[in-house]
Design a protein around this motif. Structure first.
Motif, mmCIF file in Angstrom:
data_model
loop_
_atom_site.group_PDB
_atom_site.id
_atom_site.type_symbol
_atom_site.label_atom_id
_atom_site.label_comp_id
_atom_site.label_asym_id
_atom_site.label_seq_id
_atom_site.Cartn_x
_atom_site.Cartn_y
_atom_site.Cartn_z
ATOM 1 N N SER A 469 0.801 -1.189 -0.146
ATOM 2 C CA SER A 469 0.125 -0.006 0.152
ATOM 3 C C SER A 469 0.863 1.199 0.090
ATOM 4 N N ASP A 470 1.947 0.986 0.373
ATOM 5 C CA ASP A 470 2.845 2.389 0.293
ATOM 6 C C ASP A 470 3.430 2.665 -1.019
ATOM 7 N N ILE A 535 15.836 2.542 -10.716
ATOM 8 C CA ILE A 535 16.497 2.989 -9.560
ATOM 9 C C ILE A 535 16.058 4.275 -9.041
ATOM 10 N N ALA A 536 15.751 5.333 -10.053
ATOM 11 C CA ALA A 536 15.570 6.641 -9.484
ATOM 12 C C ALA A 536 14.018 6.750 -9.095
ATOM 13 N N GLN A 537 13.184 5.847 -9.603
ATOM 14 C CA GLN A 537 11.828 5.810 -8.912
ATOM 15 C C GLN A 537 11.805 5.078 -7.858
ATOM 16 N N ALA A 538 12.469 4.091 -7.458
ATOM 17 C CA ALA A 538 12.809 3.221 -6.228
ATOM 18 C C ALA A 538 12.969 4.290 -5.334
ATOM 19 N N GLN A 539 13.983 5.210 -5.419
ATOM 20 C CA GLN A 539 14.710 5.956 -4.505
ATOM 21 C C GLN A 539 13.644 7.166 -4.113
ATOM 22 N N ASP A 540 12.785 7.467 -5.188
ATOM 23 C CA ASP A 540 11.715 8.267 -4.789
ATOM 24 C C ASP A 540 10.753 7.501 -3.816
ATOM 25 N N ILE A 541 10.360 6.587 -4.106
ATOM 26 C CA ILE A 541 9.493 5.721 -3.012
ATOM 27 C C ILE A 541 10.054 5.582 -1.575
ATOM 28 N N VAL A 542 11.239 5.413 -1.652
ATOM 29 C CA VAL A 542 11.692 5.078 -0.308
ATOM 30 C C VAL A 542 11.882 6.644 0.431
#
Length: 551
Positions: A469-470, A535-542
């Motif tokens: 859900s995150d 990777i860029a989108q993953a970093q944004d999610i974190v």
């Protein structure tokens, strides 16, 4: 994490550790378990810490060993305990501390006959061999290995392998961890300990030639005759680790054309090229730490590197240089599943952050695949009962069944993975890199990446608690998101983070269990630009998760 300007270069005077001070602090500093960083904490591979930071001191070791003794008693484990150590500076004093506690508790301890170094896979093999020979369920053996794996020279570590021979499961380590912290909080009043001189003279301590035992059994798991017959030219750099005395004996016993290019043991590891972050780290999957062996690649058909406790492997070929660990895992799996007469039902085990190329190999061979969380402990039961033919993780650690389908080890084995690379050359005439190129020509070539960033305990807790859900996005790097995982498909165990999957890519985000960092793993079967976008989108999610938590 940016590349340090001295990465891959020789150690400078300022990079060296003060070993005398480190050992002094091991004995003189006492931890405060009210401070989280000074508590006993078992990550994916035991407790690790630094004596200077009061996170790996004698109090930690004696408390952990007393807790292991009490766990053994609660489980009715009455057989010998095999005790090993690697070449880190803190491993020697920790070995003495451990032995003093174990003997004081009347535990029968077996150590290397010259009190030398013992690799992790050797302890696993000793436990398995002892326990399979028992006429009944009593006198099971277990083991302790004193090692922080590939961590910097200032670190120390210790891990427990119960009677199945592999890394202890979470419920076991949690109990040991809790009891050890209780003992430290009570100033060790319930810890039994004898003088080391008394311990070494005790009837509780016996010595065995672990090297002879292990080396003579290698032909049960790798086709050593084929390697010798083909005269495969093998270069080995033990990176100053605990298997340093094993490789010459392997060459002698099996008549291999094998050269140890670096026979040095030095607790400061000052011979190592600096790793990507400018630290001394004996990571055999790092092109910076392995730069010395890579420079010699043209001298050998294949070159092998190992970390200090020899549960990891690095494979260097003439054309490909240092292989990405995922690439060699895929090659090893394909070769083994087409050159071993194992049960058709036995599974291929992979961690969820390993390459999806493995998934494609399994599908091509019509073999069952099991995807589990990070940590080799998830493969133990499968390898123990012959349900897994192979268990491997992206950090260059793996093991597989013996030639006859029986259990070899239930812990990672850097020796057999390196020797398997030589067997592949001997049997197929192709080195592992050439084998890989043929695989990806048919199955598609992946672009794999991993990034790390500093994370405090609060941030690591947030990452561990992430759920599907995150993730509010419908797409990842332009592709529709097909799955968002917080539990591994292979065993439904929590992964301690999340994994987001599309048809041609994925990322996983999770905190490190042993360092103050978090990691993002990602892969694309399209190209490097697509990987960078993932990777860029993953970093944004974190980052969004941290912001939501007020961090």
């Amino acid at each position: 994490m940016s590349i340090h300007p001295h990465a891959g270069k020789p150690v400078r005077p300022e990079d060296r550790i003060n070993i005398a001070q480190l050992v002094s602090h091991y004995y003189s500093l006492f931890p405060d378990v009210e401070i989280e960083e000074q508590r006993v904490t078992f990550g994916t591979s035991g407790h690790r810490g630094n004596a200077n930071k009061c996170s790996f001191n004698e109090a930690h070791i004696v408390a952990i060993c007393q807790a292991v003794v009490e766990y053994r008693q609660s489980q009715g484990i009455t057989g010998p305990l095999f005790l090993g150590k690697d070449t880190h500076a803190l491993s020697e004093p920790a070995f003495i501390s451990a032995l003093s506690v174990l003997v004081a508790n009347n535990i029968n301890v077996v150590i290397q006959d010259d009190e030398g170094f013992t690799p992790t896979p050797v302890i696993s093999r000793l436990i398995i061999n002892h326990n399979k020979c028992l006429a009944n369920d009593d006198e099971y053996a277990d083991g302790l290995i004193i090692t922080p794996s590939h961590n910097p020279p200032s670190d120390g570590g210790i891990k427990y392998n119960p009677p199945h021979g592999g890394p202890a499961e979470g419920d076991i380590t949690k109990a040991i961890e809790q009891r050890a912290n209780e003992l430290i909080a009570a100033k060790l009043v319930d810890v039994k300990k004898v003088d080391i001189t008394q311990a070494l003279l005790s009837d509780c301590v016996s010595k065995q030639d672990f090297i002879k035992f292990y080396v003579e059994q290698l032909s049960q798991v790798v086709d050593m005759r084929a390697i010798a017959k083909a005269n495969v030219n093998i270069g080995v750099d033990p990176l100053g680790g605990s298997g340093i005395a094993y490789w010459p004996e392997i060459a002698k016993v099996y008549g291999l054309n094998l050269s140890v290019v670096n026979p040095v043991v030095d607790a400061s590891f000052a011979f190592m090229p600096l790793d990507k972050d400018g630290k001394i780290r004996m990571d055999c999957s790092s092109p910076y730490a392995m730069s010395g062996l890579i420079e010699m690649k043209d001298k050998f058909d294949v070159s092998i590197g190992n970390d200090p406790d020899f549960d990891r492997h690095g494979i260097v070929t003439k054309q490909g240089g240092l292989m990405n660990p995922n690439h060699f895992l895929a090659v090893a799996i394909h070769y083994l599943m087409t050159h071993r007469n194992w049960s058709v039902d036995c599974k291929i085990g992979k961690t969820l952050v390993s390459s999806s190329l493995i998934d494609r190999v399994a599908a091509k061979l019509a073999k069952p695949l099991s995807e589990v969380p990070v940590g080799f402990k998830w493969f133990v039961s499968g390898l123990q009962h012959g349900e897994y033919a192979f268990g491997g993780e992206e950090s260059a650690g793996a093991s597989f069944l013996a030639l006859d389908g029986s259990t070899w080890t239930t812990d990672k084995d850097g020796f057999v993975m390196g020797l398997l690379a030589a067997e592949i050359i001997a049997v197929t005439g192709k080195d592992p890199h050439q084998y890989y190129l043929e695989l990806v020509n048919e199955l598609g070539e992946p672009c794999y990446g991993r990034v790390e960033a500093v994370a405090n305990s609060a941030q690591k807790t947030v990452l561990t608690s992430l759920s599907p859900s995150d993730v509010t996005a419908d797409t990842l790097a332009g592709e529709k998101i097909e799955r968002i995982l917080s539990h591994a498909p292979g065993n439904n165990a929590a992964i301690g983070g999340i994994k987001v999957v599309t048809s041609n890519g994925w990322f996983a985000a999770r905190p490190s269990g042993t360092e103050d960092i978090y990691k993002i793993y990602a892969e694309s079967f399209i190209d490097k630009a697509h990987l960078d976008a993932i990777i860029a989108q993953a970093q944004d999610i974190v980052s969004a998760a941290f912001k939501k938590a007020g961090l």
